[in-house]
Design a protein around this motif. Sequence first.
Motif, mmCIF file in Angstrom:
data_model
loop_
_atom_site.group_PDB
_atom_site.id
_atom_site.type_symbol
_atom_site.label_atom_id
_atom_site.label_comp_id
_atom_site.label_asym_id
_atom_site.label_seq_id
_atom_site.Cartn_x
_atom_site.Cartn_y
_atom_site.Cartn_z
ATOM 1 N N GLN A 173 -1.933 -27.884 9.574
ATOM 2 C CA GLN A 173 -0.701 -27.113 9.365
ATOM 3 C C GLN A 173 -0.858 -25.755 10.012
ATOM 4 N N ILE A 174 0.192 -25.257 10.605
ATOM 5 C CA ILE A 174 0.164 -23.914 11.205
ATOM 6 C C ILE A 174 1.320 -23.102 10.615
ATOM 7 N N THR A 175 0.952 -21.972 10.025
ATOM 8 C CA THR A 175 1.957 -21.068 9.468
ATOM 9 C C THR A 175 2.003 -19.812 10.323
ATOM 10 N N VAL A 176 3.203 -19.406 10.678
ATOM 11 C CA VAL A 176 3.357 -18.202 11.513
ATOM 12 C C VAL A 176 3.749 -17.029 10.618
ATOM 13 N N ILE A 177 3.081 -15.927 10.815
ATOM 14 C CA ILE A 177 3.319 -14.744 9.994
ATOM 15 C C ILE A 177 3.676 -13.575 10.914
ATOM 16 N N ASN A 178 4.688 -12.817 10.502
ATOM 17 C CA ASN A 178 5.094 -11.643 11.278
ATOM 18 C C ASN A 178 5.672 -10.591 10.336
ATOM 19 N N SER A 179 5.360 -9.345 10.591
ATOM 20 C CA SER A 179 5.837 -8.226 9.745
ATOM 21 C C SER A 179 5.600 -8.494 8.258
ATOM 22 N N GLY A 180 4.442 -9.065 7.922
ATOM 23 C CA GLY A 180 4.099 -9.300 6.521
ATOM 24 C C GLY A 180 4.884 -10.414 5.860
ATOM 25 N N THR B 276 -0.038 -8.065 11.298
ATOM 26 C CA THR B 276 1.158 -8.675 10.721
ATOM 27 C C THR B 276 0.942 -9.169 9.286
ATOM 28 N N GLY B 277 -0.287 -9.021 8.773
ATOM 29 C CA GLY B 277 -0.535 -9.363 7.376
ATOM 30 C C GLY B 277 -1.466 -10.543 7.154
ATOM 31 N N LYS B 278 -2.038 -11.083 8.219
ATOM 32 C CA LYS B 278 -2.921 -12.250 8.068
ATOM 33 C C LYS B 278 -4.158 -11.903 7.224
ATOM 34 N N THR B 279 -4.819 -10.813 7.624
ATOM 35 C CA THR B 279 -6.052 -10.444 6.916
ATOM 36 C C THR B 279 -5.744 -10.036 5.476
ATOM 37 N N THR B 280 -4.609 -9.362 5.261
ATOM 38 C CA THR B 280 -4.231 -8.988 3.889
ATOM 39 C C THR B 280 -4.089 -10.241 3.028
ATOM 40 N N LEU B 281 -3.454 -11.258 3.596
ATOM 41 C CA LEU B 281 -3.268 -12.513 2.849
ATOM 42 C C LEU B 281 -4.633 -13.122 2.495
ATOM 43 N N TYR C 158 0.855 -1.186 0.000
ATOM 44 C CA TYR C 158 0.000 0.000 0.000
ATOM 45 C C TYR C 158 0.892 1.238 0.000
ATOM 46 N N ARG C 159 0.278 2.402 -0.106
ATOM 47 C CA ARG C 159 1.065 3.634 -0.082
ATOM 48 C C ARG C 159 1.846 3.773 1.229
ATOM 49 N N GLU C 160 1.221 3.236 2.295
ATOM 50 C CA GLU C 160 1.850 3.354 3.626
ATOM 51 C C GLU C 160 3.015 2.386 3.779
ATOM 52 N N GLY C 161 3.133 1.430 2.888
ATOM 53 C CA GLY C 161 4.220 0.450 2.996
ATOM 54 C C GLY C 161 3.739 -0.940 2.632
ATOM 55 N N ALA C 162 4.633 -1.919 2.740
ATOM 56 C CA ALA C 162 4.304 -3.291 2.360
ATOM 57 C C ALA C 162 3.474 -3.949 3.458
ATOM 58 N N ALA C 163 2.306 -4.485 3.066
ATOM 59 C CA ALA C 163 1.466 -5.213 4.027
ATOM 60 C C ALA C 163 1.821 -6.691 4.004
ATOM 61 N N LEU C 164 2.283 -7.149 2.830
ATOM 62 C CA LEU C 164 2.666 -8.557 2.703
ATOM 63 C C LEU C 164 3.854 -8.658 1.742
ATOM 64 N N ASN D 257 8.793 -17.945 20.556
ATOM 65 C CA ASN D 257 10.204 -18.109 20.183
ATOM 66 C C ASN D 257 10.441 -17.662 18.737
ATOM 67 N N LEU D 258 9.534 -18.115 17.856
ATOM 68 C CA LEU D 258 9.655 -17.751 16.427
ATOM 69 C C LEU D 258 9.495 -16.246 16.234
ATOM 70 N N VAL D 259 8.441 -15.687 16.842
ATOM 71 C CA VAL D 259 8.137 -14.259 16.656
ATOM 72 C C VAL D 259 9.255 -13.397 17.246
ATOM 73 N N ASN D 260 9.683 -13.734 18.473
ATOM 74 C CA ASN D 260 10.727 -12.919 19.117
ATOM 75 C C ASN D 260 12.043 -12.989 18.342
ATOM 76 N N ALA D 261 12.373 -14.174 17.830
ATOM 77 C CA ALA D 261 13.601 -14.303 17.032
ATOM 78 C C ALA D 261 13.518 -13.427 15.788
ATOM 79 N N ASP D 262 12.329 -13.372 15.191
ATOM 80 C CA ASP D 262 12.147 -12.550 13.978
ATOM 81 C C ASP D 262 12.237 -11.069 14.313
ATOM 82 N N VAL D 263 11.626 -10.678 15.434
ATOM 83 C CA VAL D 263 11.663 -9.265 15.847
ATOM 84 C C VAL D 263 13.113 -8.845 16.113
ATOM 85 N N GLU D 264 13.866 -9.706 16.818
ATOM 86 C CA GLU D 264 15.276 -9.380 17.121
ATOM 87 C C GLU D 264 16.108 -9.298 15.845
ATOM 88 N N ALA D 265 15.857 -10.212 14.922
ATOM 89 C CA ALA D 265 16.595 -10.193 13.643
ATOM 90 C C ALA D 265 16.303 -8.902 12.884
#
Lengths: 249, 180
Positions: A208-215, A44-49, A17-23, A234-242
Motif C-alpha cells: 500500500q502507498i499513502t501520499v502525504i502532503n501539508s500534514g 510534509t509530516g511523514k516523520t511526525t507520523l 507544535y507552537r509553530e503550527g500543525a505538523a499533522l 498529479n496528487l501533490v500538485n492538485a493538493d497544492v493548487e486546492a
Amino acid sequence: MPGEAAAVELVAASKKYREGAALQPTNLVVQRGQVHALVGLNGTGKTTLLRLVLGITAPTAGRVLVRGVDVARMKPAGWAGVGHLIDTPLVYPELTVQANLQIAGRLSGLGLGSGRAAARRLAEELLLTKWWTRRARTLSLGNRQRLGIAAALVADPDVMVLDEPTNALDPAGTVLVRRMLLERVRETGASVLVSSHHLDEVARIADQITVINSGRIIGTLAPDGIDLERRFFNLVNADVEANQRQANP
Amino acid sequence: MSTAAGLLAFGIVHAWSFGREFSEGTITGLFALPTTRTMVAGAKLLVLCLWVFASTMVLTGVAVLLGAVLGYEPTADTFSLAARLAGSTFLTGALAVVGGLVASICRSMLAGIGSAIVMPVLAQVAVLLGLGGWFPFAAPGVWAATVTGGGVFGIQLAALLVMTAGAASATVYSWHRLRL
C-alpha cells in the motif's frame, strides 16, 4: 483482541507544535504482513507520523495504536518486537560494529547469549562482518546506515517502522535491505511502515502507498500501476493548487 | 584544588554522557524499546557513580604515592588526610550529577558542559561571600581545606547529599517523561 488488531493504527491522530500543525487529524491502518509506504515531499509530516507511532512525541488529539494497544498506555514489554529507525541510527561512533549490535540486542530485550548470536547473524545478513571489529566512526555513511538498520532489526521485530532507511545506501545496499525486508514480511508475516522518497523503490516493495502532503493524507497509489511518479505529482500538485485556491479565493 | 578541578571534569563527563544522546541524535533510538529510558538513565548514573569512585581511589592512591616519592614521611595524619581527599573528591563527583541533569533538561550537551564550568565558579564566589560549606558546590572543597574538620557540619553534608539525590532523581524523571 490485540492478536487480531492491525500492526499500526492511527485514529484521528494529529500533532500541533507552537509553530503550527505538523499533522492534521489522520486515520491510517497498517495491516499485518504488509509493507505500507508513506510518500511525500520534505517537511510534509511523514516523520511526525512515524514519531507518533513510536511514542517519541505524543499526539495533540486522537489515538495511536500498535498491535491494538494505545501507545500512550503501552507497557515497556509491549515494545518488544517493534524495530525502528527514525532520523539518526542508534549507532555509537566510538563502539565497534559488534558492540553496537550487541547493545541494540540488549536494549531490544534479548539475553546476553541470544543478543550475541543475533548481532552476528544480522552482521552477516547485511554484509557487515568485514567491519565487525571496526569502530562505527570509521565506517562510510552507507555502512553506518546499514549498521543502523541491523541494529533496528536485531531482535527480529514483527513490526518495523523505518524512516527513509535507504537514503544513504548505494544501489547494492538498497537491494540488500529491500530483499531483507521482503523476506521478513513473506516468511514471518512481519509488517513494515516505511517512509521514502524513492518512488521506484517503494513500487517494488509496498503493498500500500499513502501520499502525504501539508500534514494530511491526500490519497493512495496502487504500487503495481504504471508511471508512479506522474501519479504522485498529479496528487501533490492538485493538493497544492486546492490549498492555494483556498488561501486566495 | 582537586574539588574545583573535579567539579569541572566530572561535570563535563556527566554532561557528555546524557547530552550526547541529544547532540548525536541517538535519543530517538531509545524510544519504543522494552528497555525503558528510566532504566537507561539509571544505568548511566550507576556507571558514572562507579567511575567517580574508581577515579577517587586512583587520585588518592597517586597523591599518597607521589608524597612518598617526593620524600614526605608518613605521619599520624597521613591516613586521615588521604581519607579527606578521597571523601571530598567523591562528593565532588556526586555533585557533578547536576551536569547530566542540565544536559537532559536542556537536551543539549553544551548546556550541560556550561553548567559544569559554572559550578566551580559559583563555588568560588560562595566561598568569597562567606557562605562556605552552606553552599553545596563549595562544601567538599571547604571540608577538604579545613584541617580541624569542623568547617562543614553534618547538616551541610546532608544538604549536599539531598541535592545530589534530588538531581539524580530529576534526571531519571526527565528521561521517563521525555517526549521530543
